[in-house]
Design a protein around this motif. Structure first.
Motif, PDB file in Angstrom:
ATOM      1  N   ALA A 219       0.832  -1.207   0.000  1.00 17.41           N
ATOM      2  CA  ALA A 219       0.000   0.000   0.000  1.00 17.41           C
ATOM      3  C   ALA A 219       0.864   1.254   0.000  1.00 17.41           C
ATOM      4  O   ALA A 219       2.017   1.243   0.452  1.00 17.41           O
ATOM      5  CB  ALA A 219      -0.917  -0.006   1.220  1.00 17.41           C
ATOM      6  N   SER A 220       0.290   2.349  -0.506  1.00 17.30           N
ATOM      7  CA  SER A 220       0.969   3.639  -0.425  1.00 17.30           C
ATOM      8  C   SER A 220       0.961   4.135   1.019  1.00 17.30           C
ATOM      9  O   SER A 220       0.228   3.604   1.870  1.00 17.30           O
ATOM     10  CB  SER A 220       0.283   4.661  -1.329  1.00 17.30           C
ATOM     11  OG  SER A 220      -0.991   5.016  -0.794  1.00 17.30           O
ATOM     12  N   LEU A 221       1.754   5.168   1.281  1.00 17.38           N
ATOM     13  CA  LEU A 221       1.808   5.708   2.634  1.00 17.38           C
ATOM     14  C   LEU A 221       0.438   6.215   3.073  1.00 17.38           C
ATOM     15  O   LEU A 221       0.016   5.967   4.214  1.00 17.38           O
ATOM     16  CB  LEU A 221       2.840   6.830   2.701  1.00 17.38           C
ATOM     17  CG  LEU A 221       3.004   7.515   4.060  1.00 17.38           C
ATOM     18  CD1 LEU A 221       3.463   6.523   5.114  1.00 17.38           C
ATOM     19  CD2 LEU A 221       3.985   8.677   3.967  1.00 17.38           C
ATOM     20  N   LEU A 222      -0.273   6.920   2.197  1.00 20.31           N
ATOM     21  CA  LEU A 222      -1.591   7.428   2.561  1.00 20.31           C
ATOM     22  C   LEU A 222      -2.567   6.288   2.829  1.00 20.31           C
ATOM     23  O   LEU A 222      -3.368   6.360   3.769  1.00 20.31           O
ATOM     24  CB  LEU A 222      -2.135   8.336   1.463  1.00 20.31           C
ATOM     25  CG  LEU A 222      -3.516   8.953   1.736  1.00 20.31           C
ATOM     26  CD1 LEU A 222      -3.478   9.797   3.012  1.00 20.31           C
ATOM     27  CD2 LEU A 222      -3.987   9.792   0.558  1.00 20.31           C
ATOM     28  N   GLN A 223      -2.501   5.226   2.045  1.00 21.87           N
ATOM     29  CA  GLN A 223      -3.377   4.078   2.285  1.00 21.87           C
ATOM     30  C   GLN A 223      -3.083   3.434   3.633  1.00 21.87           C
ATOM     31  O   GLN A 223      -3.999   2.989   4.338  1.00 21.87           O
ATOM     32  CB  GLN A 223      -3.217   3.064   1.156  1.00 21.87           C
ATOM     33  CG  GLN A 223      -3.792   3.522  -0.175  1.00 21.87           C
ATOM     34  CD  GLN A 223      -3.483   2.575  -1.318  1.00 21.87           C
ATOM     35  OE1 GLN A 223      -2.467   1.866  -1.294  1.00 21.87           O
ATOM     36  NE2 GLN A 223      -4.338   2.546  -2.327  1.00 21.87           N
ATOM     37  N   VAL A 224      -1.801   3.392   4.017  1.00 22.70           N
ATOM     38  CA  VAL A 224      -1.444   2.869   5.342  1.00 22.70           C
ATOM     39  C   VAL A 224      -2.038   3.763   6.422  1.00 22.70           C
ATOM     40  O   VAL A 224      -2.635   3.280   7.396  1.00 22.70           O
ATOM     41  CB  VAL A 224       0.085   2.776   5.491  1.00 22.70           C
ATOM     42  CG1 VAL A 224       0.460   2.461   6.937  1.00 22.70           C
ATOM     43  CG2 VAL A 224       0.658   1.716   4.563  1.00 22.70           C
ATOM     44  N   LEU A 225      -1.909   5.076   6.266  1.00 24.41           N
ATOM     45  CA  LEU A 225      -2.425   6.015   7.262  1.00 24.41           C
ATOM     46  C   LEU A 225      -3.942   5.920   7.382  1.00 24.41           C
ATOM     47  O   LEU A 225      -4.494   6.020   8.483  1.00 24.41           O
ATOM     48  CB  LEU A 225      -2.015   7.439   6.905  1.00 24.41           C
ATOM     49  CG  LEU A 225      -0.516   7.749   7.014  1.00 24.41           C
ATOM     50  CD1 LEU A 225      -0.213   9.132   6.439  1.00 24.41           C
ATOM     51  CD2 LEU A 225      -0.040   7.660   8.452  1.00 24.41           C
ATOM     52  N   GLU A 226      -4.623   5.722   6.260  1.00 23.81           N
ATOM     53  CA  GLU A 226      -6.083   5.611   6.299  1.00 23.81           C
ATOM     54  C   GLU A 226      -6.530   4.380   7.077  1.00 23.81           C
ATOM     55  O   GLU A 226      -7.646   4.352   7.618  1.00 23.81           O
ATOM     56  CB  GLU A 226      -6.643   5.559   4.880  1.00 23.81           C
ATOM     57  CG  GLU A 226      -6.614   6.888   4.147  1.00 23.81           C
ATOM     58  CD  GLU A 226      -7.173   6.789   2.747  1.00 23.81           C
ATOM     59  OE1 GLU A 226      -7.803   7.758   2.296  1.00 23.81           O
ATOM     60  OE2 GLU A 226      -6.983   5.736   2.101  1.00 23.81           O
ATOM     61  N   SER A 227      -5.680   3.373   7.166  1.00 17.70           N
ATOM     62  CA  SER A 227      -6.059   2.128   7.847  1.00 17.70           C
ATOM     63  C   SER A 227      -5.708   2.113   9.327  1.00 17.70           C
ATOM     64  O   SER A 227      -6.116   1.198  10.052  1.00 17.70           O
ATOM     65  CB  SER A 227      -5.363   0.941   7.162  1.00 17.70           C
ATOM     66  OG  SER A 227      -3.955   0.963   7.402  1.00 17.70           O
ATOM     67  N   LEU A 228      -4.967   3.132   9.807  1.00 20.56           N
ATOM     68  CA  LEU A 228      -4.513   3.112  11.199  1.00 20.56           C
ATOM     69  C   LEU A 228      -5.637   3.510  12.148  1.00 20.56           C
ATOM     70  O   LEU A 228      -6.443   4.388  11.843  1.00 20.56           O
ATOM     71  CB  LEU A 228      -3.325   4.062  11.386  1.00 20.56           C
ATOM     72  CG  LEU A 228      -2.048   3.719  10.632  1.00 20.56           C
ATOM     73  CD1 LEU A 228      -0.978   4.762  10.907  1.00 20.56           C
ATOM     74  CD2 LEU A 228      -1.543   2.332  11.005  1.00 20.56           C
ATOM     75  N   PRO A 229      -5.692   2.905  13.322  1.00 18.55           N
ATOM     76  CA  PRO A 229      -6.710   3.296  14.299  1.00 18.55           C
ATOM     77  C   PRO A 229      -6.325   4.567  15.031  1.00 18.55           C
ATOM     78  O   PRO A 229      -5.146   4.844  15.245  1.00 18.55           O
ATOM     79  CB  PRO A 229      -6.737   2.107  15.267  1.00 18.55           C
ATOM     80  CG  PRO A 229      -5.331   1.574  15.214  1.00 18.55           C
ATOM     81  CD  PRO A 229      -4.854   1.785  13.798  1.00 18.55           C
TER      82      PRO A 229
END
Length: 433
Positions: A219-229
């Motif tokens: 995943a891209s960095l933004l996609q990782v951030l969108e998945s974080l709680p």
């Protein structure tokens, strides 16, 4: 909205709106590309207006770092000094970004930003490392910032290996640097949510994935951030609230019943009508008669949100006092804790400082420096003093008792800020053991 709501209360009205937002910071060594990364996130997610883009043009090119480096001193020196906050949203998430400085001189600003973050993106500049060496050493500031966000209990840590577009073999560099990060994290007890290869300047793997680049297909960095709680509120702990503001006898009898309202952000637990509370430091007790949210609606309020509390009787409560559940730990005058030392003057035994706990100020004396943490070997070494940016273990004696808790259980009651009594500079951050 109720026109009688004071400015101090209105400042917290965004609580519910930000409940689902992710607060994250970018950190790492100086010139690793933190400001450029945030600029790229803002531009590629279409969160920047055209006139803002026009204002950061240099020699016909867009300088993304200028979108966050707004101070004149930052633009002159080309470094981030203060924490710059930016807000943006995607279709799936709201974000509050803190661009933390990487220079050692401004570590105190980074600590301030990390103390309230849900996540940290630690940037690693591939061009500064011996990327062709499988046993490469990370930069000291990369290690220091990673240790600090870990000690400060930032729930999610993401490593972004930047400037891989500027090395000859991006895939080899990514593999070796990721291996060094894995070794360091295992030794330090850090759990990394992801390690992502990026180019903040070119936009590779920042907002949209760049499949196969640097041998990475995730995943891209933004996609990782969108998945974080977002950080879970500490509602399981006993109730505690540091009083920030006392509203004197309001004329609005329907909300305050003619009594004073004690406003603050609930640090732990939940407050509701009918529950007993203890005032610290006076030790007086009362019962909660009413709880108001930020727009004066009567309702229960949980940790992480601001509340106005009306008690069933008049007791002496001032700014800086704490309202506690009866079962909360007793106040103590001796504190042992991990400290991030931020002042230019070394920390030595015998020195006295102001200690800030919530909104309460008390004098604190350093009884003993127990040890210093070697950020290279992660070994605890005997020490008699701590220099600037050192991490160590100290024992403090307080002039007045404070209702502290272990930082591992509660971030707000478990932390102290030390301030130099003469210069009034922030000197250190203490995490209670």
């Amino acid at each position: 909205m109720n026109a009688s709501v004071s400015p101090a209360v209105l400042a917290a009205v965004q609580d519910e709106e930000h409940a689902a937002a992710l607060r994250f910071i970018t950190c790492g060594s100086v010139d690793d590309g933190k400001s450029t990364l945030i600029g790229r996130l803002l531009v590629d997610s279409q969160a920047v207006l055209q006139d803002q883009l026009a204002g950061v043009q240099r020699a016909g090119a867009t300088d993304l770092a200028l979108l966050t480096d707004g101070l004149s001193a930052e633009r002159e020196q080309g470094i981030t000094i203060d924490v710059a906050y930016r807000y943006f949203a995607t279709a799936g998430r709201k974000f509050i970004i803190g661009d933390a400085p990487g220079h050692e001189q401004y570590t105190r600003n980074m600590v301030t930003a990390a103390s309230s973050a849900d996540a940290a993106v630690v940037l690693v500049d591939a061009t500064k490392l011996r990327w062709a060496d499988a046993g490469l050493a990370l930069l000291p500031q990369t290690r220091r910032h990673s240790l600090l966000v870990h000690l400060l209990r930032v729930p999610s840590v993401v490593f972004a290996i930047n400037k891989l577009d500027a090395v000859e073999q991006p895939e080899l560099a990514f593999r070796n640097i990721a291996g060094a990060l894995a070794t360091f994290c295992e030794a330090a007890g850090i759990t990394a949510r992801a390690v992502v290869p990026i180019s903040a300047l070119e936009g590779f793997n920042v907002v949209q994935p760049t499949p196969g680049w640097a041998g990475y297909t995730g995943a891209s960095l933004l996609q990782v951030l969108e998945s974080l709680p977002a950080a879970a509120a500490e509602t399981a702990q006993a109730f505690a609230l540091p009083v920030q503001w006392v509203e004197k006898f309001s004329g609005s009898a329907d909300t305050s019943q003619g009594r004073r309202v004690f406003w603050g952000r609930v640090a732990t637990g939940t407050v509701k009508p009918g529950q007993p509370v203890r005032v610290m430091p006076s030790g007086q007790t009362a019962v909660v008669a009413q709880v108001l949210d930020t727009v004066r609606r009567p309702r229960d309020v949980a940790a992480g949100h601001s509340a106005g509390i009306v008690l069933d009787r008049e007791v002496d409560v001032s700014r800086g006092d704490w309202l506690l559940a009866p079962e909360a730990p007793e106040a103590v005058r001796e504190v042992s804790g991990t400290i991030a030392w931020l002042d230019d003057e070394p920390l030595v035994a015998g020195r006295a400082y102001w200690a800030l706990h919530g909104h309460r100020w008390v004098k604190a004396k350093v009884r003993r420096v127990v040890h210093r943490l070697d950020i290279h070997t992660l070994a605890e070494e005997d020490a008699t003093q701590l220099e600037r940016n050192a991490i160590g273990h100290v024992e403090l004696v307080l002039q007045e008792p404070l209702a502290t808790r272990p930082y591992t259980q509660a971030r707000r009651p478990g932390s102290l800020v030390l301030v130099d009594t003469a210069s009034h500079r922030t000197a250190g951050a203490v995490l209670v053991r």
